[in-house]
Design an enzyme around this catalytic site. Structure first.
Site: not given
Length: 381
Positions: A72, A136
């Site tokens: 991400d 994250e």
């Protein structure tokens, strides 16, 4: 046997616009590649977040080398400010541009490519475990935490772990992270009594109380640093009343404080100190208080030893640079992994991460794959 090109894989990942918490196919790219090359892959999704666990070798092997990373990315911001398409993975003069090129799709591509080629050419006496999350950059509640929870239930365990975050401040190879400071956010509200500014004796103004409290917190020396950590810091990040009037004393004032703390403290001791200071203000000024505390992570240290030496030796061999062992910077998912096994972090130069026109040198991606390959070879060999 054709080797996996980490540059091509980085480009494939960057072209997936996986702005946290969306995946947009990034982990599917990795799943298909790893499964096709002999890795046992399982999804450890939770809370709508995609998480991929891929293992080569026997489950529960006493020598299991782990890699951790995320696919991400942060939002691109103002697209008009970019000189290239943010998810185009364009290459110019030996540099690839795009969101996630540095943080950290190139790191994931490097360790995935290294792991695949390593087990195909030099099958180790042990196992390799890749724990890759799509959560994250956000709240990180259902990312690496979910992977570790899944592993605990499934009997999977890493002996050691390397997190592939960008760690080098200036040049390739100059820093390994062996720990991280803790981080916590405290929201404080003080309530008094609203009144007319011309008659302050009829009101109870929470602003002087808040100013006194903020001064005490900001001027307090938490520590002078420890053996492996810089001094802890406290930053006032906001003070607000939401008061548009010039002739009204507000009833409430709020403030936000962020603390980055070393291993001289934990979140409980710091919370107790904040509560003690707030209680003093209540007594002195007669205001009422409310506190909200959110802990992003505790400080931790993997003491210099076999794991950091293993990574350092590989970095020196591939770059000629002797890395500094550091605990600087913000938080990372290593704060979760440290409760599972010894963990260090090593990755690319991070100067452009989260910036407009984020970019990575093509040569550095290939160099990172070589470093990761050498680490595995030395670990198992």
């Amino acid at each position: 046997m054709t080797e996996i090109d980490p540059v091509d894989l980085t480009a494939d990942l960057v072209r997936c616009p996986s702005v946290t918490p969306a995946d947009e196919g990034a982990l599917e790219v990795l799943h298909g590649l790893l499964e096709a090359t002999g890795f046992d892959c399982v999804w450890a999704d939770r809370g709508g977040i995609r998480n991929l666990l891929a293992r080569w070798g026997k489950k529960g092997h006493a020598r299991t080398f782990g890699f951790n990373g995320h696919t991400d990315v942060v939002p691109v911001g103002d697209v008009a400010s970019w000189s290239v398409p943010p998810f185009g993975a364009e290459i110019r003069d030996g540099v690839m541009y795009g969101r996630g090129t540095t943080d950290m799709k190139s790191g994931v591509a490097a360790f995935v490519a290294a792991a695949i080629d390593f087990v195909r050419t030099s099958p180790p006496d042990g196992a390799i475990l890749l724990a890759i999350t799509g959560d994250e950059e956000g709240d990180a509640v259902d990312g690496t935490r979910a992977l570790l929870d899944h592993m605990a239930k499934a009997g999977e365990r890493m002996s050691v772990c390397l997190v592939g975050e960008p760690t080098c401040p200036d040049r390739m190879g100059d820093m390994i992270k062996i720990g991280r400071r803790g981080s916590m956010n405290i929201q404080i509200s003080l309530t008094g009594k609203q009144g007319h500014a011309a008659y302050p004796h009829r009101a109870l103004n929470p602003l002087p109380a808040m100013m006194r409290l903020m001064d005490r917190l900001a001027s307090h020396e938490l520590d002078q640093g420890t053996e492996h950590f810089d001094p802890s810091s406290l930053a006032i990040v906001t003070v607000d009343t939401g008061n548009p009037a010039t002739n009204v004393i507000p009833a409430e004032c709020s403030a936000g404080v962020n603390i980055r703390f070393n291993d001289a403290h934990d979140s409980k001791s710091l919370t107790a100190w904040i509560k003690q200071e707030v209680a003093k203000i209540e007594t002195e000024f007669g205001v009422k208080s409310r506190l909200q505390v959110k802990v992003s992570g505790e400080s931790f240290l993997t003491p210099p030893g076999p794991l950091s030496a293993l990574v350092s030796q590989a970095v020196i061999a591939e770059t000629g640079v002797t890395p500094v062992l550091s605990t600087s910077g913000g938080t990372s998912d290593a704060r979760f992994v440290k409760d599972h096994c010894p963990v260090v972090e090593f990755g690319l130069v991070g100067r452009s991460m989260h910036q407009v026109d984020e970019n990575v040198e093509i040569a550095h991606i290939r160099q990172l794959k070589a470093i990761y390959t050498r680490i595995m070879r030395d670990y198992f060999g």
